[in-house]
Design a protein around this motif. Structure first.
Motif, PDB file in Angstrom:
ATOM      1  N   ASP A 308       0.849  -1.183   0.000  1.00  0.00           N
ATOM      2  CA  ASP A 308       0.000   0.000   0.000  1.00  0.00           C
ATOM      3  C   ASP A 308       0.886   1.235   0.000  1.00  0.00           C
ATOM      4  OD1 ASP A 308      -2.263   1.510   0.003  1.00  0.00           O
ATOM      5  OD2 ASP A 308      -2.254   1.703   2.180  1.00  0.00           O
ATOM      6  N   GLY A 309       0.772   2.049  -1.042  1.00  0.00           N
ATOM      7  CA  GLY A 309       1.595   3.251  -1.152  1.00  0.00           C
ATOM      8  C   GLY A 309       0.793   4.518  -0.947  1.00  0.00           C
ATOM      9  N   SER A 310      -0.400   4.386  -0.349  1.00  0.00           N
ATOM     10  CA  SER A 310      -1.264   5.572  -0.243  1.00  0.00           C
ATOM     11  C   SER A 310      -0.624   6.691   0.569  1.00  0.00           C
ATOM     12  CB  SER A 310      -2.618   5.186   0.365  1.00  0.00           C
ATOM     13  OG  SER A 310      -3.241   4.252  -0.481  1.00  0.00           O
ATOM     14  N   ALA A 311       0.250   6.328   1.516  1.00  0.00           N
ATOM     15  CA  ALA A 311       0.911   7.364   2.330  1.00  0.00           C
ATOM     16  C   ALA A 311       1.804   8.253   1.472  1.00  0.00           C
ATOM     17  CB  ALA A 311       1.734   6.703   3.427  1.00  0.00           C
ATOM     18  N   LEU A 312       2.201   7.744   0.287  1.00  0.00           N
ATOM     19  CA  LEU A 312       3.081   8.543  -0.581  1.00  0.00           C
ATOM     20  C   LEU A 312       2.380   9.766  -1.162  1.00  0.00           C
ATOM     21  CD1 LEU A 312       5.097   5.833  -2.529  1.00  0.00           C
ATOM     22  CD2 LEU A 312       5.558   6.862  -0.326  1.00  0.00           C
ATOM     23  N   ALA A 313       1.035   9.767  -1.082  1.00  0.00           N
ATOM     24  CA  ALA A 313       0.306  10.952  -1.540  1.00  0.00           C
ATOM     25  C   ALA A 313       0.737  12.154  -0.707  1.00  0.00           C
ATOM     26  CB  ALA A 313      -1.194  10.712  -1.414  1.00  0.00           C
ATOM     27  N   GLU A 314       1.094  11.889   0.553  1.00  0.00           N
ATOM     28  CA  GLU A 314       1.546  12.959   1.451  1.00  0.00           C
ATOM     29  C   GLU A 314       3.048  13.198   1.332  1.00  0.00           C
ATOM     30  OE1 GLU A 314      -0.424  14.916   3.168  1.00  0.00           O
ATOM     31  OE2 GLU A 314      -2.028  13.769   2.183  1.00  0.00           O
ATOM     32  N   VAL A 331      -3.206   4.099  -3.671  1.00  0.00           N
ATOM     33  CA  VAL A 331      -1.985   3.968  -4.447  1.00  0.00           C
ATOM     34  C   VAL A 331      -1.416   2.596  -4.095  1.00  0.00           C
ATOM     35  CG1 VAL A 331       0.328   4.876  -4.899  1.00  0.00           C
ATOM     36  CG2 VAL A 331      -1.533   6.447  -4.237  1.00  0.00           C
ATOM     37  N   LYS A 332      -1.265   1.733  -5.093  1.00  0.00           N
ATOM     38  CA  LYS A 332      -0.671   0.418  -4.842  1.00  0.00           C
ATOM     39  C   LYS A 332       0.719   0.391  -5.475  1.00  0.00           C
ATOM     40  CE  LYS A 332      -2.544  -2.574  -3.086  1.00  0.00           C
ATOM     41  NZ  LYS A 332      -2.727  -2.901  -1.639  1.00  0.00           N
ATOM     42  N   ALA A 333       1.639  -0.295  -4.805  1.00  0.00           N
ATOM     43  CA  ALA A 333       3.028  -0.309  -5.278  1.00  0.00           C
ATOM     44  C   ALA A 333       3.537  -1.741  -5.369  1.00  0.00           C
ATOM     45  CB  ALA A 333       3.901   0.486  -4.313  1.00  0.00           C
ATOM     46  N   LEU A 334       4.402  -1.950  -6.336  1.00  0.00           N
ATOM     47  CA  LEU A 334       5.050  -3.249  -6.499  1.00  0.00           C
ATOM     48  C   LEU A 334       6.553  -3.009  -6.523  1.00  0.00           C
ATOM     49  CD1 LEU A 334       4.086  -6.167  -6.988  1.00  0.00           C
ATOM     50  CD2 LEU A 334       4.203  -5.707  -9.427  1.00  0.00           C
ATOM     51  N   VAL A 335       7.251  -3.572  -5.557  1.00  0.00           N
ATOM     52  CA  VAL A 335       8.702  -3.409  -5.503  1.00  0.00           C
ATOM     53  C   VAL A 335       9.315  -4.652  -6.153  1.00  0.00           C
ATOM     54  CG1 VAL A 335      10.704  -3.186  -3.994  1.00  0.00           C
ATOM     55  CG2 VAL A 335       8.543  -2.075  -3.379  1.00  0.00           C
ATOM     56  N   ALA A 360      -5.955   0.725 -15.703  1.00  0.00           N
ATOM     57  CA  ALA A 360      -5.087   1.686 -15.016  1.00  0.00           C
ATOM     58  C   ALA A 360      -4.861   2.870 -15.956  1.00  0.00           C
ATOM     59  CB  ALA A 360      -3.754   1.041 -14.667  1.00  0.00           C
ATOM     60  N   LYS A 361      -4.669   4.050 -15.370  1.00  0.00           N
ATOM     61  CA  LYS A 361      -4.449   5.229 -16.225  1.00  0.00           C
ATOM     62  C   LYS A 361      -2.984   5.348 -16.596  1.00  0.00           C
ATOM     63  CE  LYS A 361      -8.501   7.463 -14.441  1.00  0.00           C
ATOM     64  NZ  LYS A 361      -8.709   6.459 -13.348  1.00  0.00           N
ATOM     65  N   GLY A 362      -2.138   4.615 -15.923  1.00  0.00           N
ATOM     66  CA  GLY A 362      -0.712   4.652 -16.239  1.00  0.00           C
ATOM     67  C   GLY A 362       0.027   3.730 -15.298  1.00  0.00           C
ATOM     68  N   LEU A 402      13.208  -1.812  -8.638  1.00  0.00           N
ATOM     69  CA  LEU A 402      12.300  -1.015  -9.475  1.00  0.00           C
ATOM     70  C   LEU A 402      10.970  -0.948  -8.726  1.00  0.00           C
ATOM     71  CD1 LEU A 402      11.252   0.152 -12.276  1.00  0.00           C
ATOM     72  CD2 LEU A 402      10.767  -2.239 -12.881  1.00  0.00           C
ATOM     73  N   ILE A 403      10.399   0.258  -8.634  1.00  0.00           N
ATOM     74  CA  ILE A 403       9.093   0.373  -7.970  1.00  0.00           C
ATOM     75  C   ILE A 403       8.060   0.816  -9.004  1.00  0.00           C
ATOM     76  CG2 ILE A 403       7.814   1.325  -6.014  1.00  0.00           C
ATOM     77  CD1 ILE A 403      10.440   2.144  -4.736  1.00  0.00           C
ATOM     78  N   LEU A 404       6.984   0.043  -9.107  1.00  0.00           N
ATOM     79  CA  LEU A 404       5.905   0.362 -10.047  1.00  0.00           C
ATOM     80  C   LEU A 404       4.664   0.735  -9.239  1.00  0.00           C
ATOM     81  CD1 LEU A 404       6.430  -2.830 -12.205  1.00  0.00           C
ATOM     82  CD2 LEU A 404       7.122  -0.512 -12.867  1.00  0.00           C
ATOM     83  N   PHE A 405       3.920   1.722  -9.752  1.00  0.00           N
ATOM     84  CA  PHE A 405       2.728   2.177  -9.016  1.00  0.00           C
ATOM     85  C   PHE A 405       1.495   2.152  -9.916  1.00  0.00           C
ATOM     86  CE2 PHE A 405       6.299   4.640  -7.273  1.00  0.00           C
ATOM     87  CZ  PHE A 405       6.154   4.440  -5.905  1.00  0.00           C
ATOM     88  N   VAL A 406       0.349   1.859  -9.304  1.00  0.00           N
ATOM     89  CA  VAL A 406      -0.919   2.192  -9.955  1.00  0.00           C
ATOM     90  C   VAL A 406      -1.761   2.905  -8.907  1.00  0.00           C
ATOM     91  CG1 VAL A 406      -3.043   1.380 -11.036  1.00  0.00           C
ATOM     92  CG2 VAL A 406      -0.898   0.230 -11.555  1.00  0.00           C
ATOM     93  N   SER A 407      -2.231   4.116  -9.264  1.00  0.00           N
ATOM     94  CA  SER A 407      -3.136   4.823  -8.351  1.00  0.00           C
ATOM     95  C   SER A 407      -4.468   4.964  -9.060  1.00  0.00           C
ATOM     96  CB  SER A 407      -2.570   6.194  -8.009  1.00  0.00           C
ATOM     97  OG  SER A 407      -2.479   6.978  -9.179  1.00  0.00           O
ATOM     98  N   ASP A 408      -5.531   4.875  -8.289  1.00  0.00           N
ATOM     99  CA  ASP A 408      -6.849   5.015  -8.912  1.00  0.00           C
ATOM    100  C   ASP A 408      -7.870   5.395  -7.866  1.00  0.00           C
ATOM    101  OD1 ASP A 408      -7.934   4.059 -11.816  1.00  0.00           O
ATOM    102  OD2 ASP A 408      -9.513   3.964 -10.288  1.00  0.00           O
ATOM    103  N   SER A 409      -8.923   6.049  -8.344  1.00  0.00           N
ATOM    104  CA  SER A 409      -9.977   6.427  -7.411  1.00  0.00           C
ATOM    105  C   SER A 409     -10.730   5.187  -6.936  1.00  0.00           C
ATOM    106  CB  SER A 409     -10.939   7.412  -8.072  1.00  0.00           C
ATOM    107  OG  SER A 409     -11.426   6.832  -9.251  1.00  0.00           O
ATOM    108  N   SER A 410     -10.561   4.067  -7.636  1.00  0.00           N
ATOM    109  CA  SER A 410     -11.110   2.801  -7.155  1.00  0.00           C
ATOM    110  C   SER A 410      -9.946   1.909  -6.747  1.00  0.00           C
ATOM    111  CB  SER A 410     -11.931   2.138  -8.263  1.00  0.00           C
ATOM    112  OG  SER A 410     -11.870   0.741  -8.134  1.00  0.00           O
TER     113      SER A 410
END
Ligand code: ASP
Length: 598
Positions: A308-314, A331-335, A360-362, A402-410
């Motif tokens: 869970d990478g949601s804290a990275l929003a801050e 925000v989900k992250a894959l390390v 995903a949007k990106g 390598l860290i990959l992210f997908v963030s989404d409102s869902s």
């Protein structure tokens, strides 16, 4: 034929048989001539034996041998002798001996083959003809070592299932394949009735209702290796008909069904592959599975969990992360350990394509460089994250990752998209041990799912599964939050089995029907026979149905169930061998009171 009937199979002869006169029956697998000597590899289901037609043989025999072609079916009489030391083949069980032919009879000739049986490339890899050709000549394809092996394995798996369940007190009971159409889930295959114009039988999507009725009848442990029919669009590795190990038990709870299934799998794997499985399989709740792996069918042969990478929003200033979190998403992250160097911008873009398929949007990314004490973020969206240390400690990343992210409102979308990237990385990086078997139970599924197109709730599994007790009071008011007594068994990323504890109370069954919009007359017309049966002392019951095709496929190390079904349809639900489905006579249609439009 009487005189040339086989006395041994082509897999039987060993050094101890030298001196015996034998008769073999089989197919010409390979033939070569060498200095006037004809060497034949004769094959049957049991193996291959080398047959030799010596130079000194009578001319008629030499001539006959010279005329033999690939896949002729023949009988050979001859003496077993030791092979010269230089000709011993340690890779062949019969490789120490050969049969010196005295008499050969052609039982049946063969035309030129559409493909060679068990042809190999120069590097030893198999030549695999294209699928439609294999299916068109399936009876020849089934002669190959691969298909002979898989067919034998399938037999042994089914036998082990029967032996195990019989020992546990189960009865194998057949249920009808002409049943009432109650479409829910997939489409039914229909069979028109000649005697009742305008009426149809349906082929069963599974024996579900009948096995529940057998519980009402007191057969408290039932199973059936059952053919199921689902008329679905060509998608992935689906077959219009497939086979389930369908079972049901009375007076049980979830734990009993799970334990029985674990015992059955352990027995089957031990008996057929000699593999010992763990006594219990790990479990994940549906929510955990989605959160940690982005799918309810995770391949646990490799770790690589979503974080869970949601804290990275801050932590950073990346707007997309902030928007997703503000909108109630995630925000989900894959390390990906050590992948920073191997993954160029182009390769990451390719992964982004996979994420986008799942909405995903990106696929924002950063690479970790520097040292453990002083990590540095590079590339991608790194400029939005000045505090590299905070990012690394939040996600457990280290230099070289390598860290990959997908963030989404869902959150669901973020998990699903990154989960797809995880699966893709598993394949690309070869993270899964191909010889491993990683079972996992997924439990606590939602009972209902929202059907966007039809704007209604529908059963996530099927309509007969029991809601968990603590959810009964919100069944109608909040169907989305209701959990079912449902369980799936997943193996190496494939859904191997689904099952549940069932509803046995007619009133509760009606409540569930009504949540999905089946009420009054419709409920009575479609399922009245079931709810009526429940009024006569229905026992509490539950069951499960592992897919036999998938099970054998995974045990055989294949990736398509077509490899373990003797006569499958192709991806378009067509059989190129007998050209089915096909048109029928007008007379047949008339008798069935049918007309074809257009
Ligand atoms: N009949 C179910 C299915 O085919 C399996 C089960 O619940 O036993 O999915």
């Amino acid at each position: 034929m009487e005189t040339m009937k086989r006395t041994v199979t082509c897999g039987a002869l060993r050094r101890g048989d030298v001196g015996r006169t034998v008769i073999l029956n089989g197919w010409i697998h390979r033939k070569r001539e060498h200095g006037g000597i004809v060497f034949i590899n004769l094959r049957d289901r049991y193996g291959v034996t080398q047959v030799v037609v010596d130079q000194e043989s009578p001319q008629s025999l030499t001539e006959l041998a010279a005329g033999l072609r690939m896949e002729y079916c023949v009988a050979v009489e001859g003496a077993v002798r030791e092979r010269p030391a230089s000709m011993v083949n340690p890779d062949m069980p019969t490789g120490e001996v050969e049969v010196s032919a005295r008499n050969i009879a052609v039982l049946s000739a063969s035309e030129t083959l559409p493909f060679m049986i068990d042809e190999v490339n120069k590097d030893g890899s198999p030549v695999v003809p294209n699928e439609d050709l294999r299916l068109q000549y399936r009876y020849l394809d089934l002669r190959t070592g691969r298909m002979q092996h898989h067919t034998a394995l399938r037999h042994r798996v089914a036998l082990a299932v029967r032996t195990f369940l019989d020992k546990q007190g189960f009865f194998e009971i057949e249920t009808p394949t002409f049943i009432k159409s109650t479409p829910e889930g997939a489409r039914d295959y229909l069979v028109p009735s000649r005697l009742y114009p305008g009426k149809f039988y349906a082929l069963p999507q599974s024996p579900q209702l009948y096995k529940q009725l057998l519980m009402v009848s007191g057969f408290d442990k039932y199973f059936q290796i059952a053919r199921c029919y689902r008329d679905e669009d060509a998608r992935g590795d689906r077959q219009p008909e497939f086979t389930q190990i369908d079972l049901e038990m009375s007076f049980v709870g979830r734990e009993d069904v799970l334990a029985l299934t674990e015992g059955m799998m352990a027995h089957v794997f031990k008996e057929t592959l000699g593999v010992t499985l763990p006594a219990q399989f790990p479990r994940l709740t549906y929510e955990d599975a989605i959160d940690r792996y982005g799918t309810d069918k995770p391949d646990l042969r490799f770790a690589l969990e979503l974080r869970d990478g949601s804290a990275l929003a801050e932590t950073g200033t990346f707007a997309a992360f902030k928007d997703a979190v503000t909108a109630g998403g995630a925000v989900k992250a894959l390390v990906v350990p050590g992948a920073a160097e191997a993954y160029s911008r182009k390769k990451i873009e390719d992964l982004e394509g996979t994420a986008r398929v799942y909405k995903a949007k990106g696929l924002p990314w950063v690479k970790v460089a520097g040292t453990g004490a002083a990590p540095v973020l590079e590339g991608g969206v790194s400029k939005f994250f000045p505090d590299a240390g905070a990012v690394c400690s939040a996600l457990g990343a280290k230099p070289g990752d390598l860290i990959l992210f997908v963030s989404d409102s869902s959150k669901k979308t973020a998990c699903a998209a990154l989960g797809a990237v995880r699966s893709r990385l598993g394949k690309d990086l070869g993270l899964a041990d191909p010889a491993a078997f990683a079972f996992v139970w997924i439990i606590d599924f939602p009972l209902f799912q929202w059907n966007e197109d039809e704007a209604r709730w529908e059963a996530a599994h099927h309509l007969f599964s029991m809601p968990q007790e603590h959810c009964l009071s919100t069944l109608e008011s909040d169907p989305g939050s209701v959990k079912g007594d449902l369980y799936d068994l997943v193996l190496n990323g494939y859904e191997l089995a689904s099952g549940s504890i069932r509803i046995h109370d007619p009133a509760l069954q009606k409540r569930v029907f009504s949540v999905v919009g089946i009420t009054g007359e419709e409920a009575e017309a479609k399922f009245g026979f079931l709810t009526r049966a429940f009024k006569y002392g229905a026992p509490p019951h539950g069951g499960i149905a592992p897919g036999l095709d998938r099970l054998v496929m995974l045990m055989a190390g294949e990736t398509s169930i077509k490899e373990v079904i003797p006569f499958p349809k192709n991806t378009f639900a067509v059989s190129p061998m007998d050209d089915c489905p096909s048109e029928v006579d007008r007379k047949q249609l008339e008798e069935l009171h049918l007309a074809v439009r257009g």
